[in-house]
Design an enzyme around this catalytic site. Structure first.
Site, PDB file in Angstrom:
ATOM      1  N   ASN A 164       0.816  -1.235   0.000  1.00  0.00           N
ATOM      2  CA  ASN A 164       0.000   0.000   0.000  1.00  0.00           C
ATOM      3  C   ASN A 164       0.845   1.279   0.000  1.00  0.00           C
ATOM      4  O   ASN A 164       0.378   2.329  -0.443  1.00  0.00           O
ATOM      5  CB  ASN A 164      -1.028  -0.007   1.137  1.00  0.00           C
ATOM      6  CG  ASN A 164      -0.415  -0.022   2.506  1.00  0.00           C
ATOM      7  OD1 ASN A 164       0.733  -0.419   2.677  1.00  0.00           O
ATOM      8  ND2 ASN A 164      -1.164   0.406   3.497  1.00  0.00           N
ATOM      9  N   GLU A 264       3.993  -3.632  12.481  1.00  0.00           N
ATOM     10  CA  GLU A 264       2.841  -2.740  12.333  1.00  0.00           C
ATOM     11  C   GLU A 264       1.796  -3.527  11.578  1.00  0.00           C
ATOM     12  O   GLU A 264       1.960  -3.822  10.398  1.00  0.00           O
ATOM     13  CB  GLU A 264       3.261  -1.465  11.585  1.00  0.00           C
ATOM     14  CG  GLU A 264       2.207  -0.392  11.650  1.00  0.00           C
ATOM     15  CD  GLU A 264       1.606  -0.093  10.306  1.00  0.00           C
ATOM     16  OE1 GLU A 264       0.432  -0.500  10.084  1.00  0.00           O
ATOM     17  OE2 GLU A 264       2.290   0.509   9.473  1.00  0.00           O
ATOM     18  N   CYS A 298      -3.465   1.480   6.677  1.00  0.00           N
ATOM     19  CA  CYS A 298      -3.780   0.840   7.963  1.00  0.00           C
ATOM     20  C   CYS A 298      -4.386   1.832   8.947  1.00  0.00           C
ATOM     21  O   CYS A 298      -4.980   1.430   9.939  1.00  0.00           O
ATOM     22  CB  CYS A 298      -2.512   0.264   8.581  1.00  0.00           C
ATOM     23  SG  CYS A 298      -1.762  -0.967   7.542  1.00  0.00           S
ATOM     24  N   GLU A 470       7.800   3.101  14.726  1.00  0.00           N
ATOM     25  CA  GLU A 470       8.622   3.474  13.568  1.00  0.00           C
ATOM     26  C   GLU A 470       8.571   4.986  13.415  1.00  0.00           C
ATOM     27  O   GLU A 470       7.554   5.614  13.739  1.00  0.00           O
ATOM     28  CB  GLU A 470       8.063   2.813  12.317  1.00  0.00           C
ATOM     29  CG  GLU A 470       8.030   1.311  12.423  1.00  0.00           C
ATOM     30  CD  GLU A 470       7.768   0.664  11.090  1.00  0.00           C
ATOM     31  OE1 GLU A 470       6.644   0.777  10.588  1.00  0.00           O
ATOM     32  OE2 GLU A 470       8.714   0.068  10.540  1.00  0.00           O
TER      33      GLU A 470
HETATM   34  C1  SIN Z   1       0.130   2.228   6.644  1.00  0.00           C
HETATM   35  O1  SIN Z   1      -0.926   2.216   6.075  1.00  0.00           O
HETATM   36  O2  SIN Z   1       0.572   1.191   7.144  1.00  0.00           O
HETATM   37  C2  SIN Z   1       0.997   3.454   6.757  1.00  0.00           C
HETATM   38  C3  SIN Z   1       0.276   4.712   6.726  1.00  0.00           C
HETATM   39  C4  SIN Z   1       1.137   5.917   6.967  1.00  0.00           C
HETATM   40  O3  SIN Z   1       2.352   5.817   7.179  1.00  0.00           O
HETATM   41  O4  SIN Z   1       0.602   7.008   6.957  1.00  0.00           O
END
Ligand code: SIN
Length: 490
Positions: A164, A264, A298, A470
């Site tokens: 993604n 994550e 996510c 992270e």
């Molecule tokens: C993710 O969807 O895992 C990361 C989203 C983000 O870093 O903003």
């Protein structure tokens, strides 16, 4: 090297950014087999990439272990300079790198440029953190003793990344690893290996020594490579972004060699709008948060709880804004939202919509799949708290609105999930903002904003959403061990 046909398919200013081989010990390497990578906007094949296996992964780990001997001895300033060079190269190649992201992931070009900038920012941030990885001097209990704590790189790191964010999820892990003095073996996702390989190319141009970064693209050997990385005793840390189910498998596999880990995993973010919110601002935040990457992040809002006093106003304004979205190929002018990654992703959104509608929800806009890998950006109202969309991460362009009455009730609803990555709330009452932000069982809270991601913040979750952080100075510590040294006999 890529065949000229593959390089042409990307239409880059610099076609040498396209590689179709794996990258081990500073060499571009073929495998016995290849796999096709397709453009989700058209289902056309973009190119065929080396399908590496366990043997190549072991070689990559050995190369990383060899490179660690010298990379870990470089000064923080030397690593800073190389990371900054890579940051600059990423920014100079923004157009090309964004085009690669759009072609393999589907997100619209403007968003892909944003991802590349976000991705590069991890290089800049961790270059700057590298030179500030201070240790400690602890006041000792004896006059003839001094107690010192130093930070040391953990060693070879296995980096397992999702499709993604084909670029940013790599640099969010690789930048702190390299800044700390670690070396890495990256297994990119089968859907988006080209961004990973382009980053390896730029790393080489920036002066990252052979073996410090290795990339093992794969399709059919995904599970075995994951297992090898987790069980190989030369790998001392695994960092993974992806589903909770896979995270749990990797967690168990990593136990055998007692690795440091950061995972994550999935989310199911609540987005809460209280009666005292600025409704227009809340709608803007919901759009940014829910529909980023066509809903495939996510931290996307998954359950939108709206208090009864502003429910009708919020629902109508949101539906109006969503209707204005233009779905199509992310390279085309005027398109605001691209395809989903593949047809299985579309199936899931469709299933969530149908199940919610059967349970009494109504479609305010969208609600239908389109030809190819597209789904209309959708708003559902009167969704039940026990609908599938309320319980599972949709990972698609579906905004599910659930009405609530009280603060106590919504906190209970929001926390009624195994996930705990991000949560959002809109309210103008500062007391309520604090109360609810503290009560949400998540790793990150956006209050009166739908956009929370930056290199400088500790990104990560609680409960089934993962472990470790992270980004931020905490992200660097994930790649370092503390060592206590006692200086006695003074
Ligand atoms: C993710 O969807 O895992 C990361 C989203 C983000 O870093 O903003």
């Amino acid at each position: 090297m890529a065949s000229s046909k593959t390089a042409q398919a990307f239409g880059l200013k610099d076609p040498s950014l396209i590689h179709t081989q794996g990258f081990i010990a500073g060499k571009w390497r073929d495998a016995k087999e290849t796999f096709d990578v397709t453009n989700p906007a058209t289902n056309d094949v973009l190119g065929s990439v080396a399908d590496m296996g366990v043997a190549e992964t072991k070689e990559a780990v050995d190369a990383a272990a060899e490179a660690f001997k010298t990379w870990s001895k470089t000064t923080a300033k030397q690593r800073h300079d190389i990371l900054m060079k890579m940051y600059k190269l990423m920014m100079e190649n923004n157009e090309d790198l964004a085009r690669i992201i759009t072609l393999e992931n589907g997100k619209v070009l403007a968003e892909a440029k944003g991802e590349n900038t976000y991705s590069a920012s991890f290089l800049e941030w961790f270059a700057e953190e590298a030179v500030r990885a201070y240790g400690e001097v602890i006041p000792a209990p004896m006059t003839n003793l001094r107690s010192v704590v130093v930070k040391q790189p953990v060693g070879v790191c296995g980096i397992l990344t999702p499709w993604n964010f084909p670029s940013a999820m790599i640099t969010r892990k690789v930048a702190p690893a390299l800044a700390a003095g670690c070396t890495v073996v990256i297994k990119p996702p089968l859907e988006t290996p080209f961004s990973a390989l382009a980053l390896a190319e730029l790393a080489t141009r920036a002066g990252v020594p052979d073996g410090v970064i290795n990339v093992v693209p794969t399709s059919v050997h995904t599970k075995e490579i994951g297992q090898e990385i987790c069980e190989n005793s030369a790998v001392r840390k695994v960092s993974f972004t992806g589903s909770t189910a896979v995270a749990k498998t990797l967690y168990a596999q990593s136990a055998s060699t007692m690795k440091k880990i950061s995972f994550e995993a999935g989310g199911n973010a609540p987005f809460i709008v209280f009666d005292d919110a600025d409704v227009e601002q809340a709608v803007t935040g919901a759009i940014a948060c829910k529909f980023r990457g066509s809903g495939q992040t996510c931290i996307c809002a998954n359950r939108i709880y709206v208090q009864s006093g502003v429910y009708a106003e919020f629902a109508s304004l949101l539906a109006q804004r969503v209707e204005e979205m233009k779905v199509g190929n992310g390279l085309d002018e005027g398109i605001t939202h691209g395809p989903l990654i593949h047809s299985r992703a579309v199936d899931k959104v469709e299933m969530h919509v149908e199940e919610a509608v059967k349970g009494g929800a109504s479609v305010l806009t969208g609600g239908k799949r389109l030809e190819g890998n597209y789904f209309m950006p959708t708003v559902l109202s009167d969704v039940k708290p026990d609908a599938l969309v309320s319980r599972e991460e949709t990972f698609g362009p579906l905004a599910a609105l659930i009405k609530f009455e009280t603060e106590e009730e919504v906190i209970k609803l929001a926390n009624n999930t195994v996930y705990g990555l991000a949560g959002y709330l809109y309210s103008r009452d500062v007391g309520r903002v604090w109360r609810v932000a503290e009560a949400l069982e998540v790793g990150m809270v956006g209050t009166n904003t739908g956009m929370i991601s930056q290199a400088s913040i500790p990104f990560g979750g609680v409960k089934d959403s993962g472990l470790g952080r992270e980004g931020s100075r905490h992200g660097l510590n994930e790649y370092m061990n503390l060592k206590y040294i006692a200086f006695g006999g003074l």
